[in-house]
Design an enzyme around this catalytic site. Structure first.
Site, PDB file in Angstrom:
ATOM      1  N   GLY A 281     -10.042   0.499  12.914  1.00  0.00           N
ATOM      2  CA  GLY A 281      -8.614   1.305  12.803  1.00  0.00           C
ATOM      3  C   GLY A 281      -8.926   2.447  14.087  1.00  0.00           C
ATOM      4  O   GLY A 281      -7.985   2.430  14.942  1.00  0.00           O
TER       5      GLY A 281
ATOM      6  N   TYR B 142      -6.940  10.440  10.863  1.00  0.00           N
ATOM      7  CA  TYR B 142      -6.069  10.792  12.042  1.00  0.00           C
ATOM      8  C   TYR B 142      -6.663  12.265  12.327  1.00  0.00           C
ATOM      9  O   TYR B 142      -7.024  12.633  13.667  1.00  0.00           O
ATOM     10  CB  TYR B 142      -4.646  10.951  11.862  1.00  0.00           C
ATOM     11  CG  TYR B 142      -4.041   9.749  11.640  1.00  0.00           C
ATOM     12  CD1 TYR B 142      -4.587   8.352  12.244  1.00  0.00           C
ATOM     13  CD2 TYR B 142      -2.943   9.170  10.743  1.00  0.00           C
ATOM     14  CE1 TYR B 142      -3.998   7.094  12.004  1.00  0.00           C
ATOM     15  CE2 TYR B 142      -2.408   8.260  10.611  1.00  0.00           C
ATOM     16  CZ  TYR B 142      -2.915   7.109  11.358  1.00  0.00           C
ATOM     17  OH  TYR B 142      -2.362   6.002  11.151  1.00  0.00           O
TER      18      TYR B 142
ATOM     19  N   GLU C 252       4.372   2.444  15.391  1.00  0.00           N
ATOM     20  CA  GLU C 252       5.113   2.077  14.233  1.00  0.00           C
ATOM     21  C   GLU C 252       4.322   1.927  13.124  1.00  0.00           C
ATOM     22  O   GLU C 252       4.491   2.205  11.906  1.00  0.00           O
ATOM     23  CB  GLU C 252       6.283   0.740  14.480  1.00  0.00           C
ATOM     24  CG  GLU C 252       7.042   0.432  13.127  1.00  0.00           C
ATOM     25  CD  GLU C 252       7.868   1.450  12.815  1.00  0.00           C
ATOM     26  OE1 GLU C 252       8.361   1.383  11.825  1.00  0.00           O
ATOM     27  OE2 GLU C 252       8.340   2.511  13.873  1.00  0.00           O
TER      28      GLU C 252
ATOM     29  N   GLY D 153     -13.354   1.268   7.042  1.00  0.00           N
ATOM     30  CA  GLY D 153     -14.545   1.696   7.342  1.00  0.00           C
ATOM     31  C   GLY D 153     -15.637   1.169   8.527  1.00  0.00           C
ATOM     32  O   GLY D 153     -16.660   1.518   8.654  1.00  0.00           O
TER      33      GLY D 153
ATOM     34  N   TYR E 272       0.681  -1.201  -0.040  1.00  0.00           N
ATOM     35  CA  TYR E 272       0.001  -0.076   0.023  1.00  0.00           C
ATOM     36  C   TYR E 272       0.722   1.266  -0.094  1.00  0.00           C
ATOM     37  O   TYR E 272       0.567   2.231  -0.720  1.00  0.00           O
ATOM     38  CB  TYR E 272      -0.814   0.089   1.117  1.00  0.00           C
ATOM     39  CG  TYR E 272      -1.491   1.302   1.365  1.00  0.00           C
ATOM     40  CD1 TYR E 272      -2.900   1.551   0.573  1.00  0.00           C
ATOM     41  CD2 TYR E 272      -1.541   2.276   2.292  1.00  0.00           C
ATOM     42  CE1 TYR E 272      -3.607   2.785   0.696  1.00  0.00           C
ATOM     43  CE2 TYR E 272      -2.029   3.349   2.482  1.00  0.00           C
ATOM     44  CZ  TYR E 272      -3.188   3.879   1.611  1.00  0.00           C
ATOM     45  OH  TYR E 272      -3.955   4.751   1.769  1.00  0.00           O
ATOM     46  N   GLU E 273       1.887   1.327   0.619  1.00  0.00           N
ATOM     47  CA  GLU E 273       2.888   2.371   1.059  1.00  0.00           C
ATOM     48  C   GLU E 273       3.701   2.410  -0.189  1.00  0.00           C
ATOM     49  O   GLU E 273       4.788   3.304  -0.312  1.00  0.00           O
ATOM     50  CB  GLU E 273       3.540   2.247   2.101  1.00  0.00           C
ATOM     51  CG  GLU E 273       2.730   2.451   3.409  1.00  0.00           C
ATOM     52  CD  GLU E 273       3.259   3.037   4.596  1.00  0.00           C
ATOM     53  OE1 GLU E 273       4.458   2.370   4.938  1.00  0.00           O
ATOM     54  OE2 GLU E 273       2.648   3.356   5.567  1.00  0.00           O
TER      55      GLU E 273
ATOM     56  N   VAL F  89      -5.226  -1.786   8.444  1.00  0.00           N
ATOM     57  CA  VAL F  89      -6.690  -2.540   8.442  1.00  0.00           C
ATOM     58  C   VAL F  89      -6.637  -3.021   7.058  1.00  0.00           C
ATOM     59  O   VAL F  89      -6.566  -2.004   6.116  1.00  0.00           O
ATOM     60  CB  VAL F  89      -7.775  -1.663   8.984  1.00  0.00           C
ATOM     61  CG1 VAL F  89      -8.990  -2.451   8.730  1.00  0.00           C
ATOM     62  CG2 VAL F  89      -7.599  -1.389  10.476  1.00  0.00           C
TER      63      VAL F  89
ATOM     64  N   GLY G 291     -14.542   1.096  11.395  1.00  0.00           N
ATOM     65  CA  GLY G 291     -14.271   1.350  12.750  1.00  0.00           C
ATOM     66  C   GLY G 291     -13.091   0.631  13.576  1.00  0.00           C
ATOM     67  O   GLY G 291     -12.731   1.133  14.634  1.00  0.00           O
TER      68      GLY G 291
ATOM     69  N   ASN H 198      -0.510  10.426   1.747  1.00  0.00           N
ATOM     70  CA  ASN H 198      -1.712   9.459   2.358  1.00  0.00           C
ATOM     71  C   ASN H 198      -2.723  10.443   2.899  1.00  0.00           C
ATOM     72  O   ASN H 198      -3.090  10.131   4.056  1.00  0.00           O
ATOM     73  CB  ASN H 198      -0.995   8.420   3.195  1.00  0.00           C
ATOM     74  CG  ASN H 198      -1.811   7.409   3.248  1.00  0.00           C
ATOM     75  OD1 ASN H 198      -3.196   7.488   3.056  1.00  0.00           O
ATOM     76  ND2 ASN H 198      -1.201   6.271   4.166  1.00  0.00           N
TER      77      ASN H 198
END
Length: 160
Positions: free
Chosen positions: A100, A134, A86, A96, A28-29, A90, A98, A127
């Site tokens: 996370g 956040y 670190e 979506g 993903y990153e 999910v 909840g 991101n």
């Protein structure tokens, strides 16, 4: 303090699923070639004689579909330990839900229980969905700091 029953501290049997999720996070990153984590390394870090890291997992139907790996840091200005997150991840199929937020809440509960005044983490600047998530929880970016890293040849040269 209410605990979400979909989260709990990781157990040794969770390690293979967590490793798979770590590799999914690297994908993903946009850096899968940089992720070399093995089950043996993670098991030693989390459950060895002197654990260097801790982990909470997120469960859907008893399957590990998310995780938060963290360790204690120390603030000289606060004179206290805190938690450095670190990784938080999910699986895409369960975003979506909840989960996370529940994992972050579990770490916030660790902070409250241990009188740690800080829960900190980093996020990639590109991101934006995660940054927005956040911020929706009340987290504030620390834009005045720049992260530095030494690895590979530069680390070896400095350490030699």
């Amino acid at each position: 303090m209410q605990t979400d029953n979909r989260t709990r501290p990781a157990q040794p049997a969770d390690v293979p699923a967590i490793v798979d999720l770590v590799h999914a996070l690297a994908e993903y990153e946009r850096a899968p070639e940089q992720c070399h984590l093995t089950a043996e390394q993670l098991e030693r870090a989390l459950f060895g004689t002197t654990p260097a890291a801790f982990c909470h997992v997120g469960l859907i139907d008893d399957e590990v579909v998310g995780y938060a790996i963290w360790f204690r840091n120390f603030s000289t200005w606060r004179g206290s330990h805190g938690i450095y997150l670190e990784d938080l991840f999910v699986s895409p199929a369960h975003r979506g839900s909840g989960l996370g937020k529940a994992l972050l809440a579990a770490l916030a509960q660790e902070c409250v229980r241990n009188n740690y005044p800080r829960l900190e983490w980093s996020v990639l600047n590109w991101n934006t969905p995660t940054i927005d998530f956040y911020k929706s929880l009340g987290a504030t970016p620390q834009d005045e700091w720049t992260t530095f890293r030494l690895t590979d040849e530069a680390l070896t040269e400095l350490g030699s």
